[in-house]
Design a protein around this motif. Structure first.
Motif, PDB file in Angstrom:
ATOM      1  N   MET A 186    -119.725  41.980  54.086  1.00 61.79           N
ATOM      2  CA  MET A 186    -118.850  41.220  54.943  1.00 61.79           C
ATOM      3  C   MET A 186    -119.301  41.404  56.383  1.00 61.79           C
ATOM      4  SD  MET A 186    -114.775  41.505  55.570  1.00 61.79           S
ATOM      5  CE  MET A 186    -114.325  40.504  54.179  1.00 61.79           C
ATOM      6  N   LEU A 187    -119.192  40.351  57.146  1.00 63.13           N
ATOM      7  CA  LEU A 187    -119.704  40.361  58.509  1.00 63.13           C
ATOM      8  C   LEU A 187    -118.693  40.766  59.566  1.00 63.13           C
ATOM      9  CD1 LEU A 187    -121.792  37.076  58.411  1.00 63.13           C
ATOM     10  CD2 LEU A 187    -122.623  39.410  58.343  1.00 63.13           C
ATOM     11  N   TYR A 188    -117.533  41.209  59.179  1.00 60.64           N
ATOM     12  CA  TYR A 188    -116.505  41.588  60.147  1.00 60.64           C
ATOM     13  C   TYR A 188    -117.012  42.697  61.058  1.00 60.64           C
ATOM     14  CZ  TYR A 188    -112.160  43.457  62.031  1.00 60.64           C
ATOM     15  OH  TYR A 188    -111.173  43.891  62.864  1.00 60.64           O
ATOM     16  N   ASP A 189    -116.709  42.562  62.354  1.00 62.33           N
ATOM     17  CA  ASP A 189    -117.052  43.604  63.312  1.00 62.33           C
ATOM     18  C   ASP A 189    -115.968  43.654  64.376  1.00 62.33           C
ATOM     19  OD1 ASP A 189    -119.092  45.546  64.434  1.00 62.33           O
ATOM     20  OD2 ASP A 189    -118.798  44.186  66.129  1.00 62.33           O
ATOM     21  N   GLU A 190    -115.312  44.790  64.476  1.00 61.33           N
ATOM     22  CA  GLU A 190    -114.201  44.933  65.416  1.00 61.33           C
ATOM     23  C   GLU A 190    -114.603  44.658  66.863  1.00 61.33           C
ATOM     24  OE1 GLU A 190    -111.490  48.416  63.913  1.00 61.33           O
ATOM     25  OE2 GLU A 190    -113.600  48.778  63.366  1.00 61.33           O
ATOM     26  N   GLY A 191    -115.855  44.900  67.197  1.00 62.97           N
ATOM     27  CA  GLY A 191    -116.311  44.684  68.569  1.00 62.97           C
ATOM     28  C   GLY A 191    -116.653  43.230  68.870  1.00 62.97           C
ATOM     29  N   GLY A 192    -116.660  42.376  67.855  1.00 62.01           N
ATOM     30  CA  GLY A 192    -116.951  40.963  68.059  1.00 62.01           C
ATOM     31  C   GLY A 192    -118.423  40.615  68.014  1.00 62.01           C
ATOM     32  N   ALA A 193    -119.288  41.614  67.864  1.00 59.32           N
ATOM     33  CA  ALA A 193    -120.722  41.358  67.776  1.00 59.32           C
ATOM     34  C   ALA A 193    -121.112  41.272  66.302  1.00 59.32           C
ATOM     35  CB  ALA A 193    -121.503  42.478  68.450  1.00 59.32           C
ATOM     36  N   ARG A 194    -122.080  40.451  65.999  1.00 55.61           N
ATOM     37  CA  ARG A 194    -122.526  40.308  64.622  1.00 55.61           C
ATOM     38  C   ARG A 194    -123.180  41.603  64.145  1.00 55.61           C
ATOM     39  NH1 ARG A 194    -126.192  35.484  61.993  1.00 55.61           N
ATOM     40  NH2 ARG A 194    -125.991  36.214  59.869  1.00 55.61           N
ATOM     41  N   PRO A 195    -122.750  42.133  62.997  1.00 57.19           N
ATOM     42  CA  PRO A 195    -123.367  43.357  62.471  1.00 57.19           C
ATOM     43  C   PRO A 195    -124.876  43.170  62.258  1.00 57.19           C
ATOM     44  CG  PRO A 195    -121.372  42.838  61.268  1.00 57.19           C
ATOM     45  CD  PRO A 195    -121.670  41.656  62.150  1.00 57.19           C
ATOM     46  N   ALA A 196    -125.619  44.227  62.462  1.00 59.00           N
ATOM     47  CA  ALA A 196    -127.076  44.168  62.373  1.00 59.00           C
ATOM     48  C   ALA A 196    -127.556  44.575  60.988  1.00 59.00           C
ATOM     49  CB  ALA A 196    -127.701  45.045  63.448  1.00 59.00           C
ATOM     50  N   ASN A 197    -127.303  43.764  59.997  1.00 61.06           N
ATOM     51  CA  ASN A 197    -127.792  44.001  58.648  1.00 61.06           C
ATOM     52  C   ASN A 197    -129.013  43.120  58.467  1.00 61.06           C
ATOM     53  OD1 ASN A 197    -128.150  43.214  55.802  1.00 61.06           O
ATOM     54  ND2 ASN A 197    -126.391  44.536  55.433  1.00 61.06           N
ATOM     55  N   ARG A 198    -130.103  43.667  58.024  1.00 60.68           N
ATOM     56  CA  ARG A 198    -131.354  42.911  57.961  1.00 60.68           C
ATOM     57  C   ARG A 198    -131.261  41.693  57.055  1.00 60.68           C
ATOM     58  NH1 ARG A 198    -135.291  45.074  53.755  1.00 60.68           N
ATOM     59  NH2 ARG A 198    -133.999  46.440  52.501  1.00 60.68           N
ATOM     60  N   PHE A 199    -130.427  41.734  56.015  1.00 60.95           N
ATOM     61  CA  PHE A 199    -130.289  40.586  55.134  1.00 60.95           C
ATOM     62  C   PHE A 199    -129.402  39.528  55.767  1.00 60.95           C
ATOM     63  CE2 PHE A 199    -130.989  44.229  52.279  1.00 60.95           C
ATOM     64  CZ  PHE A 199    -132.216  43.847  51.773  1.00 60.95           C
ATOM     65  N   GLN A 200    -128.360  39.963  56.442  1.00 65.63           N
ATOM     66  CA  GLN A 200    -127.405  39.036  57.021  1.00 65.63           C
ATOM     67  C   GLN A 200    -127.907  38.406  58.313  1.00 65.63           C
ATOM     68  OE1 GLN A 200    -124.219  41.834  57.187  1.00 65.63           O
ATOM     69  NE2 GLN A 200    -123.438  41.288  55.168  1.00 65.63           N
ATOM     70  N   LYS A 201    -128.807  39.073  59.012  1.00 69.08           N
ATOM     71  CA  LYS A 201    -129.313  38.548  60.277  1.00 69.08           C
ATOM     72  C   LYS A 201    -130.127  37.273  60.076  1.00 69.08           C
ATOM     73  CE  LYS A 201    -131.497  42.074  61.934  1.00 69.08           C
ATOM     74  NZ  LYS A 201    -132.226  43.023  62.767  1.00 69.08           N
ATOM     75  N   ALA A 202    -130.763  37.126  58.934  1.00 64.93           N
ATOM     76  CA  ALA A 202    -131.678  36.009  58.713  1.00 64.93           C
ATOM     77  C   ALA A 202    -130.970  34.672  58.536  1.00 64.93           C
ATOM     78  CB  ALA A 202    -132.549  36.295  57.489  1.00 64.93           C
ATOM     79  N   MET A 203    -129.711  34.676  58.155  1.00 66.54           N
ATOM     80  CA  MET A 203    -128.998  33.441  57.875  1.00 66.54           C
ATOM     81  C   MET A 203    -128.089  33.078  59.054  1.00 66.54           C
ATOM     82  SD  MET A 203    -128.426  31.195  55.332  1.00 66.54           S
ATOM     83  CE  MET A 203    -128.432  31.881  53.690  1.00 66.54           C
ATOM     84  N   PRO A 204    -128.207  31.852  59.562  1.00 66.84           N
ATOM     85  CA  PRO A 204    -127.331  31.463  60.675  1.00 66.84           C
ATOM     86  C   PRO A 204    -125.878  31.324  60.209  1.00 66.84           C
ATOM     87  CG  PRO A 204    -128.624  29.591  59.918  1.00 66.84           C
ATOM     88  CD  PRO A 204    -129.112  30.792  59.155  1.00 66.84           C
ATOM     89  N   LEU A 205    -124.966  31.525  61.144  1.00 65.00           N
ATOM     90  CA  LEU A 205    -123.543  31.401  60.846  1.00 65.00           C
ATOM     91  C   LEU A 205    -123.036  30.004  61.205  1.00 65.00           C
ATOM     92  CD1 LEU A 205    -122.148  34.795  62.213  1.00 65.00           C
ATOM     93  CD2 LEU A 205    -122.776  34.206  59.862  1.00 65.00           C
ATOM     94  N   ARG A 206    -122.001  29.550  60.499  1.00 64.83           N
ATOM     95  CA  ARG A 206    -121.374  28.263  60.800  1.00 64.83           C
ATOM     96  C   ARG A 206    -120.107  28.451  61.629  1.00 64.83           C
ATOM     97  NH1 ARG A 206    -117.012  27.526  57.856  1.00 64.83           N
ATOM     98  NH2 ARG A 206    -116.725  28.793  56.002  1.00 64.83           N
ATOM     99  N   VAL A 207    -119.673  29.702  61.790  1.00 68.52           N
ATOM    100  CA  VAL A 207    -118.538  30.055  62.650  1.00 68.52           C
ATOM    101  C   VAL A 207    -118.980  31.198  63.549  1.00 68.52           C
ATOM    102  CG1 VAL A 207    -116.764  29.343  60.995  1.00 68.52           C
ATOM    103  CG2 VAL A 207    -117.581  31.689  60.957  1.00 68.52           C
ATOM    104  N   THR A 208    -118.288  31.374  64.649  1.00 66.41           N
ATOM    105  CA  THR A 208    -118.639  32.478  65.545  1.00 66.41           C
ATOM    106  C   THR A 208    -118.104  33.789  64.978  1.00 66.41           C
ATOM    107  OG1 THR A 208    -116.605  32.364  66.841  1.00 66.41           O
ATOM    108  CG2 THR A 208    -118.433  30.935  67.542  1.00 66.41           C
ATOM    109  N   GLN A 209    -118.640  34.889  65.464  1.00 64.52           N
ATOM    110  CA  GLN A 209    -118.156  36.201  65.038  1.00 64.52           C
ATOM    111  C   GLN A 209    -116.687  36.361  65.397  1.00 64.52           C
ATOM    112  OE1 GLN A 209    -120.122  38.583  63.273  1.00 64.52           O
ATOM    113  NE2 GLN A 209    -118.069  39.346  62.878  1.00 64.52           N
ATOM    114  N   THR A 210    -116.271  35.839  66.535  1.00 62.40           N
ATOM    115  CA  THR A 210    -114.874  35.927  66.950  1.00 62.40           C
ATOM    116  C   THR A 210    -113.972  35.171  65.977  1.00 62.40           C
ATOM    117  OG1 THR A 210    -115.563  36.129  69.246  1.00 62.40           O
ATOM    118  CG2 THR A 210    -113.271  35.477  68.862  1.00 62.40           C
ATOM    119  N   GLU A 211    -114.393  33.980  65.562  1.00 63.32           N
ATOM    120  CA  GLU A 211    -113.609  33.208  64.583  1.00 63.32           C
ATOM    121  C   GLU A 211    -113.538  33.938  63.249  1.00 63.32           C
ATOM    122  OE1 GLU A 211    -114.421  28.561  65.715  1.00 63.32           O
ATOM    123  OE2 GLU A 211    -116.139  29.749  65.053  1.00 63.32           O
ATOM    124  N   LEU A 212    -114.656  34.499  62.833  1.00 62.49           N
ATOM    125  CA  LEU A 212    -114.692  35.245  61.578  1.00 62.49           C
ATOM    126  C   LEU A 212    -113.736  36.434  61.639  1.00 62.49           C
ATOM    127  CD1 LEU A 212    -117.879  36.016  59.601  1.00 62.49           C
ATOM    128  CD2 LEU A 212    -116.130  37.731  59.850  1.00 62.49           C
TER     129      LEU A 212
END
Length: 189
Positions: free
Chosen positions: A1-27
């Motif tokens: 899951m990409l949730y991050d309390e600080g509002g920044a996208r977590p730095a997971n090497r698998f998750q970084k490669a795929m663009p998001l359709r919503v912002t981290q704040t919206e998520l």
């Protein structure tokens, strides 16, 4: 899951490669909405960000209680049907393995369509795989309604496969030495 309390996208090497359709704040806002997270699948819950786990309505998930928490509409439970079919694959008809794979693929595609990832960046609408990359916008009321309808449709496809797998496991275990453990797969219909 990409949730991050600080509002920044977590730095997971698998998750970084795929663009998001919503912002981290919206998520984050969706995750933090009371009652929004209703995950009952132990393996899916294990991959929640630590900060997101307290927002899930079901916090006491465990491997030991997995069968009692499973729901037939859960995309992850329906993906697991393939896992259970593979475990018994030498002793089941090939059509059952193929049917379980088809449901698992459909469940995974739905899971990804409902995720915050932008699948249209990877798959065109007329791709060779027959995958619909359009998002299921679970962050909206109408998107959650569509998701629930698609889950119900998937559960209908999975139900006969689940029943046939249960019968196959029962038959296999009835014909096996009593020292073998009973199957984890239970009827959750």
């Amino acid at each position: 899951m990409l949730y991050d309390e600080g509002g920044a996208r977590p730095a997971n090497r698998f998750q970084k490669a795929m663009p998001l359709r919503v912002t981290q704040t919206e998520l984050n806002k969706v995750v933090e909405t009371p009652g929004a997270l209703q995950c009952t699948h132990y393996d899916a819950f294990r991959f929640f960000a630590e900060g997101a786990k307290p927002f899930n309505a079901h916090r006491e998930l465990s491997r030991e209680r997995q069968a009692s928490n499973e729901q037939p509409g859960c995309v992850h439970a329906n993906m697991d049907l393939f896992k259970y079919a593979v475990r018994l694959s030498p002793a089941i008809p090939s059509h059952l393995l193929a049917d379980a794979l088809a449901v698992a693929i459909e469940a995974r595609v739905l899971d990804m369509r409902a995720s915050p990832y932008d699948l249209t960046a990877v798959f065109s609408r007329d791709n060779d795989f027959g995958i619909d990359p359009s998002p299921v916008t679970v962050e909206t009321h109408s998107g959650r309604k569509v998701y629930a309808e698609l889950q119900l449709e998937l559960a209908g496809k999975a139900a006969p496969i689940r029943q046939e797998l249960i019968r196959a496991y029962d038959h296999f275990l009835d014909d096996s030495p009593s020292s073998l453990p009973r199957a984890e797969l239970q009827d959750v219909s």
